[in-house]
Enzyme design. Structure first.
Site, PDB file in Angstrom:
ATOM      1  N   GLN A  74      -7.209  -1.544  -4.768  1.00  0.00           N
ATOM      2  CA  GLN A  74      -5.896  -1.975  -4.586  1.00  0.00           C
ATOM      3  C   GLN A  74      -5.230  -2.444  -5.380  1.00  0.00           C
ATOM      4  O   GLN A  74      -5.714  -2.824  -6.439  1.00  0.00           O
ATOM      5  CB  GLN A  74      -5.573  -2.056  -3.179  1.00  0.00           C
TER       6      GLN A  74
ATOM      7  N   ASP B  91      -3.205   1.255  -7.964  1.00  0.00           N
ATOM      8  CA  ASP B  91      -2.487   2.652  -8.742  1.00  0.00           C
ATOM      9  C   ASP B  91      -2.472   2.222 -10.355  1.00  0.00           C
ATOM     10  O   ASP B  91      -1.833   3.102 -10.855  1.00  0.00           O
ATOM     11  CB  ASP B  91      -1.854   3.813  -8.039  1.00  0.00           C
TER      12      ASP B  91
ATOM     13  N   LYS C 153      -6.917   1.042 -12.562  1.00  0.00           N
ATOM     14  CA  LYS C 153      -8.527  -0.387 -12.881  1.00  0.00           C
ATOM     15  C   LYS C 153      -9.367   1.311 -13.123  1.00  0.00           C
ATOM     16  O   LYS C 153     -10.232   0.567 -14.212  1.00  0.00           O
ATOM     17  CB  LYS C 153      -8.155  -0.947 -11.976  1.00  0.00           C
TER      18      LYS C 153
ATOM     19  N   GLY D 137      -8.387   5.440  -4.552  1.00  0.00           N
ATOM     20  CA  GLY D 137      -8.698   6.538  -5.030  1.00  0.00           C
ATOM     21  C   GLY D 137      -8.858   6.614  -6.142  1.00  0.00           C
ATOM     22  O   GLY D 137      -7.893   5.991  -7.011  1.00  0.00           O
ATOM     23  N   HIS D 138      -9.988   6.167  -7.803  1.00  0.00           N
ATOM     24  CA  HIS D 138      -9.797   5.633  -9.200  1.00  0.00           C
ATOM     25  C   HIS D 138      -9.345   7.056  -9.697  1.00  0.00           C
ATOM     26  O   HIS D 138     -10.742   8.127  -8.940  1.00  0.00           O
ATOM     27  CB  HIS D 138     -10.682   5.120  -9.526  1.00  0.00           C
TER      28      HIS D 138
END
Ligand code: GDP
Length: 467
Positions: free
Chosen positions: A258, A49, A52, A76-77
């Site tokens: 991650q 988180d 990225k 999740g991005h």
């Protein structure tokens, strides 16, 4: 087994980029002129988180191919683009820039979620024609999801804090060599046979151990065939595709999910993910040699967050944690759950520099710290025997009991809005960045000061970040 389609997709992409129809020049001619191009890895330097997605989205502008090399839909991005927020789970962030996007062999794919994500992007006007999924990636099946939830429930207080999306159980089956792979969806007969074999065992496990309803082969085969129809055209030999892209002189970004401290081998086991986010895994996860990678950008927040259970030495105790959480909107992309917040941990970040062979650091969310008059930064850990160390403890008990030793840096108490160059940042913010650089011995090549793509400061110019 049917042959994969799309292996020549990079040639088409390259030709599109250069304004030529596909295949107008022989491959040998192109390779001799351009020579191979090295790839860049973007890796999370903390517990994930780190932002990225935004950085990949930014660098994807100047890239041709963007690849995910590990993980599943737990990652999740969140990307904010022209005021619109996109949450991506499977598809690499480059999709928003119309790039060729590879889901590599090291990933695990939930076919239903991938189809939903592709449809969702299309509905919002984002073309997903450039998505290619490795035939060697493993599938997350409904039994993996059921087992993930059930085992977290059974673990109770000892639970790992997984996103319950079946990722760990899918990787476990891959290692046990009983997994089902993406290439299996190319042949409905093979797929059905694999379901029958798998369910003979998994249903016993579900019913007897977890008291969960068994799954029906028929119903499952029908549901998966619907997904398969949609996904078949995207299945490709992605190792060959990426190799060709590099030989043609295209720019390839390898995007980790991650972060370093969640790495299965080197992270804070057992509170880790079930794959290897480290930069070294990018080569195997995509199917290229390690010599093809020469740049590793580590992405770290200017503070730290952690989701789920596990030790966290710099976790803030008291009301300032809530403040960081609110200012940084620290709630999970996939689950919406609150992230634990802490001050910057340079011991852990030094470890990340070492493990990834980081060539430069990207510092995100510096704007979130604008509210604080004093900013503690952890430079050493005090161990149970009273000694202090700047190196990440190799033994878990030392880490579990490590006390952070802080240095307090002055805050800037002013907005970073509108900062475009290093000179636009307040002196104390510049001081914060240079303290990090000196302590780690790594250059900070990019500073992010807001969620939007343009809110970055590149001290040595944007072009130099991935050059
Ligand atoms: P990722 O998985 O590493 O991409 O991280 P996430 O998407 O889970 O979290 C990053 C969050 O921070 C997203 O909501 C981004 O829009 C946001 N973000 C990224 N960079 C910045 C920044 O510099 N400042 C602020 N305030 N938000 C940012």
């Amino acid at each position: 087994m049917p042959a994969f389609e799309n292996t020549g997709a990079t040639e088409d992409a390259a030709s599109r980029r250069r304004g030529r129809p596909g295949g107008t020049r022989p491959h040998s001619e192109r390779s001799s002129k351009l020579g191979p191009m090295p790839a860049t890895v973007i890796v999370g330097a903390q517990w994930g988180d780190e932002g990225k997605g935004k950085i990949v989205d930014l660098l994807a502008q100047d890239s041709d191919v963007v690849c995910r090399y590990q993980g599943g839909p737990n990652a999740g991005h969140t990307i904010v683009r022209d005021g619109e927020t996109f949450k991506l789970h499977h598809v690499p962030s480059g999709i928003l820039s119309g790039k060729l996007c590879v889901v590599g062999a090291g990933c695990v794919v939930d076919p239903g979620l991938l189809v939903a994500e592709l449809d969702g992007l299309e509905e919002r006007g984002v073309s997903t024609a450039g998505v290619r999924v490795s035939g060697n990636a493993h599938l997350i099946m409904p039994w993996h999801v059921a087992i993930d939830s059930a085992s977290e429930r059974r673990l109770g207080k000892l639970q790992i804090g997984t996103t319950r999306r079946g990722i760990g159980p899918a990787y476990a089956d891959k290692a046990a060599r009983i997994g089902i792979r993406v290439q299996d969806i190319l042949d409905p007969k093979i797929l059905r046979q694999k379901f029958e074999t798998a369910l003979a065992e998994k249903n016993v496990l579900l019913e007897r151990m977890h008291s969960v309803e068994p799954l029906e082969v028929e119903e499952l085969a029908e549901r998966m065939e619907e997904c398969a129809v949609r996904l078949r055209p995207s299945v490709a030999d992605t190792s060959l595709l990426v190799d060709r892209a590099l030989r043609e002189g295209q720019r390839v970004l390898l995007e980790g999910a991650q972060g370093t401290l969640l790495d299965l081998d080197h992270g804070t086991y057992p509170f880790v993910t079930s794959s290897n986010p480290l930069a070294g895994a990018a080569a195997t996860g995509v199917g290229i040699g390690p010599t093809r990678i020469d740049r590793v950008l580590g992405v770290a927040k200017a503070y730290v967050t952690r989701v789920g259970e596990g030790p966290f030495p710099t976790e803030i105790q008291g009301p300032e944690e809530e403040r960081v959480r609110d200012l940084g909107a620290e709630y999970g992309t996939t689950t919406g759950r609150e992230r634990r917040c802490g001050w910057l941990d340079l011991v852990a970040l030094r470890f990340a520099v070492r493990l990834n062979g980081m060539t430069s650091l990207v510092l995100t969310k510096l704007d979130v710290l604008s509210a604080f008059a004093e900013i503690p930064v952890c430079t050493r850990y005090r161990l149970p025997d009273g000694t202090e160390t700047a190196e990440f403890p190799a033994h878990q008990s030392d880490f579990h009991h490590a006390e952070p030793v802080y240095e307090s840096l002055p805050g800037w108490r002013t907005t970073l809005d509108g900062a475009e160059s290093l000179a636009d940042l307040p002196a104390a913010a510049r001081g914060y960045v240079s303290f990090v650089e000196k302590w780690l011995g790594v250059e900070v090549s990019l500073i992010s000061v807001g969620a939007e793509r343009e809110r970055v400061v590149a001290p040595h110019g944007l072009a130099s970040v991935a050059e």
